[in-house]
Design a protein around this motif. Structure first.
Motif, PDB file in Angstrom:
ATOM      1  N   SER A  16      -2.291  -1.815   4.860  1.00  0.00           N
ATOM      2  CA  SER A  16      -2.340  -0.738   5.864  1.00  0.00           C
ATOM      3  C   SER A  16      -2.891   0.538   5.242  1.00  0.00           C
ATOM      4  O   SER A  16      -3.673   1.252   5.868  1.00  0.00           O
ATOM      5  CB  SER A  16      -0.948  -0.438   6.415  1.00  0.00           C
ATOM      6  OG  SER A  16      -0.402  -1.587   6.952  1.00  0.00           O
ATOM      7  N   ALA A  17      -2.472   0.816   3.995  1.00  0.00           N
ATOM      8  CA  ALA A  17      -2.956   2.034   3.332  1.00  0.00           C
ATOM      9  C   ALA A  17      -4.472   1.950   3.157  1.00  0.00           C
ATOM     10  O   ALA A  17      -5.194   2.938   3.377  1.00  0.00           O
ATOM     11  CB  ALA A  17      -2.257   2.207   1.990  1.00  0.00           C
ATOM     12  N   ALA A  18      -4.972   0.753   2.795  1.00  0.00           N
ATOM     13  CA  ALA A  18      -6.425   0.588   2.597  1.00  0.00           C
ATOM     14  C   ALA A  18      -7.139   0.767   3.937  1.00  0.00           C
ATOM     15  O   ALA A  18      -8.189   1.419   4.021  1.00  0.00           O
ATOM     16  CB  ALA A  18      -6.715  -0.796   2.020  1.00  0.00           C
ATOM     17  N   LEU A 290      -2.601  14.317  11.597  1.00  0.00           N
ATOM     18  CA  LEU A 290      -3.656  14.280  10.578  1.00  0.00           C
ATOM     19  C   LEU A 290      -3.355  13.311   9.435  1.00  0.00           C
ATOM     20  O   LEU A 290      -4.184  13.117   8.556  1.00  0.00           O
ATOM     21  CB  LEU A 290      -3.903  15.696  10.021  1.00  0.00           C
ATOM     22  CG  LEU A 290      -4.292  16.748  11.078  1.00  0.00           C
ATOM     23  CD1 LEU A 290      -4.653  18.077  10.423  1.00  0.00           C
ATOM     24  CD2 LEU A 290      -5.452  16.260  11.950  1.00  0.00           C
ATOM     25  N   VAL A 291      -2.160  12.718   9.454  1.00  0.00           N
ATOM     26  CA  VAL A 291      -1.850  11.714   8.420  1.00  0.00           C
ATOM     27  C   VAL A 291      -2.002  10.309   9.015  1.00  0.00           C
ATOM     28  O   VAL A 291      -2.028  10.132  10.239  1.00  0.00           O
ATOM     29  CB  VAL A 291      -0.421  11.883   7.846  1.00  0.00           C
ATOM     30  CG1 VAL A 291      -0.282  13.209   7.141  1.00  0.00           C
ATOM     31  CG2 VAL A 291       0.635  11.727   8.953  1.00  0.00           C
ATOM     32  N   LEU A 292      -2.124   9.331   8.140  1.00  0.00           N
ATOM     33  CA  LEU A 292      -2.150   7.901   8.513  1.00  0.00           C
ATOM     34  C   LEU A 292      -3.170   7.570   9.615  1.00  0.00           C
ATOM     35  O   LEU A 292      -2.857   6.799  10.533  1.00  0.00           O
ATOM     36  CB  LEU A 292      -0.755   7.443   8.967  1.00  0.00           C
ATOM     37  CG  LEU A 292       0.413   7.708   8.013  1.00  0.00           C
ATOM     38  CD1 LEU A 292       1.735   7.293   8.670  1.00  0.00           C
ATOM     39  CD2 LEU A 292       0.235   6.950   6.707  1.00  0.00           C
ATOM     40  N   PRO A 293      -4.396   8.140   9.564  1.00  0.00           N
ATOM     41  CA  PRO A 293      -5.356   7.826  10.636  1.00  0.00           C
ATOM     42  C   PRO A 293      -5.609   6.328  10.707  1.00  0.00           C
ATOM     43  O   PRO A 293      -5.771   5.671   9.688  1.00  0.00           O
ATOM     44  CB  PRO A 293      -6.625   8.591  10.218  1.00  0.00           C
ATOM     45  CG  PRO A 293      -6.483   8.818   8.753  1.00  0.00           C
ATOM     46  CD  PRO A 293      -5.002   8.973   8.499  1.00  0.00           C
ATOM     47  N   GLY A 294      -5.623   5.795  11.908  1.00  0.00           N
ATOM     48  CA  GLY A 294      -5.913   4.363  12.092  1.00  0.00           C
ATOM     49  C   GLY A 294      -4.684   3.485  12.045  1.00  0.00           C
ATOM     50  O   GLY A 294      -4.728   2.341  12.476  1.00  0.00           O
TER      51      GLY A 294
END
Ligand SMILES: C[S@@+](CC[C@H](N)C(=O)[O-])C[C@H]1O[C@@H](n2cnc3c(N)ncnc32)[C@H](O)[C@@H]1O
Length: 393
Positions: A16-18, A290-294
């Motif tokens: 998920s981070a990638a 603005l964090v974790l887009p997508g």
């Protein structure tokens, strides 16, 4: 805007981070192409819908206990059964009417509505779904094939709003997923745009473009006063356009719009100084888009006055505006629960938990509303027969 600490959010797993980094790279490239910043609406559009990368366009789980949030159809099939009863009341008044669902998510609502209408002997001509996410469209297709096999021949997916439509249009939690603009009231109206920062994204403020200035000034004119200095909020230019398009298509029938939202007076109340954005990540709600887009959902509560204005401006009538609890109770929830006492105790407990979740004011009963928009000669269905709040819009 005041951003809540994102450190309290669970850490994404490696995949998920990638995925989120790829989505962020895509947005950074759009920001570069646009000369250093993009509007918040464009940021939200990419973060939610960029092909293969956005939250709704990619394969994240999203709905249900293993996802990021729960919607009414995911809580209980009672929701879909009551909506189906309301559809039946409308379809009985329309010659050869169909149902069109926008943003059908996992397909749960479609399955429940079709099952109930089948049981009532009131199936529509056709059950159409308009879903912007290719990933969700596939999931819906798989699900209805298994769970609505008796009605599958009547289901079709559309790519655009049809030119003419009669029957019932439904959208549950779709309006809140449409991109919104952010603004701040100062001496002039300022726009909050998104720029790249050293470790992610940040808001920057510029003079607002004419369309946004006009929208904020129209709100102020309706409220009869200027918003206070430093007051920040959202405007959904997309929602008004979408409602006008839907009303233009509707010949005879009703649009049921379910979502969390309030009237304009509450939306732009002086104490609501930072707007109505809400993000969801693994059942944590916070306000930092603005964090974790997508990989996180970004939503904005709905200004139902703006939606009603767009509808009446396009030639429709307001059939009613009630909270979700009222919609369900007037719309047939009691009839759905008849015979419940004959069920095993565990099932009774399960159902009563679902009813509480759907109807209690501290759960989904009060913040969620249903706005009914009608066109043609349709009488408002029973869900709008009590506690109508149209006058508050
Ligand atoms: C929060 S989810 C709600 C899903 C579902 N209705 C439910 O209640 O579980 C928002 C849904 O709206 C879809 N969506 C967003 N914009 C849309 C549009 N312009 N037309 C159709 N669907 C849209 C998303 O892809 C997603 O399926």
């Amino acid at each position: 805007m005041q951003l809540e600490a994102s450190s309290v959010l669970p850490k994404p797993d490696i995949d998920s981070a990638a995925h989120s980094r790829h989505c962020a790279d895509f947005i950074r490239a759009r920001i570069r192409d646009s000369g250093g910043s993009i509007s918040f609406a464009e940021y939200m559009q990419h973060a939610l819908y960029a092909p293969g990368l956005g939250y709704y366009a990619a394969g994240a789980r999203k709905f249900g206990p293993d996802g990021d949030f729960v919607t009414a159809p995911e809580v209980s099939s009672l929701f879909g059964s009551v909506v189906a009863r309301q559809c039946a009341e409308v379809l009985a008044q329309v010659d050869g009417g169909s149902i069109l669902e926008f943003g059908a998510g996992s397909g749960a609502l479609a399955v429940d509505i079709l099952a109930k209408l089948h049981a009532l002997g009131a199936l529509p001509e056709c059950y159409q779904i308009l879903e912007v996410s290719a990933d969700l469209r596939e999931r819906q297709d798989r699900r209805v094939r298994v769970e609505a096999s008796k009605s599958v021949a009547r289901i079709e997916w559309l790519d655009a709003i049809p030119e003419r439509f009669s029957g019932v249009i439904i959208a549950n939690e779709m309006l809140d997923a449409l991109p919104v603009e952010r603004f701040v009231r100062r001496e002039t109206v300022r726009q909050q745009r998104v720029a790249a920062s050293d470790n992610g994204f940040e808001f920057v403020e510029v003079d607002a473009p004419p369309l946004l200035v006009a929208a904020v000034e129209a709100i102020e004119s309706d409220l009869g006063k200027r918003l206070p200095d430093g007051f920040a909020s959202e405007v959904s230019l997309g929602a008004s356009g979408w409602v006008s398009d839907v009303v233009a298509a509707m010949q005879d029938g009703i649009v049921f719009l379910f979502d969390y939202g309030v009237s304009r007076r509450e939306y732009y109340a002086p104490d609501r100084i930072d707007g109505w954005l809400r993000c969801h990540y693994r059942h944590r709600a916070h306000n930092n888009p603005l964090v974790l887009p997508g990989i996180q959902d970004i939503t904005a509560w709905v200004d139902f006055t703006a939606v009603a204005e767009a509808a009446t401006g396009a030639g429709a009538d307001i059939a009613g505006y009630v909270n979700q609890a009222q919609f369900l109770m007037s719309g047939g929830l009691a009839a759905e629960l008849q015979g419940m006492t004959k069920l095993p105790p565990e099932r009774q407990l399960e159902l009563s938990g679902q009813v509480k979740k759907l109807t209690l004011p501290g759960e989904m009963g009060e913040n969620f509303k249903c706005l009914g928009i009608s066109r043609g000669t349709i009488s408002p269905p029973s869900a709008f027969s009590f506690a109508d709040r149209t006058h508050t819009l």
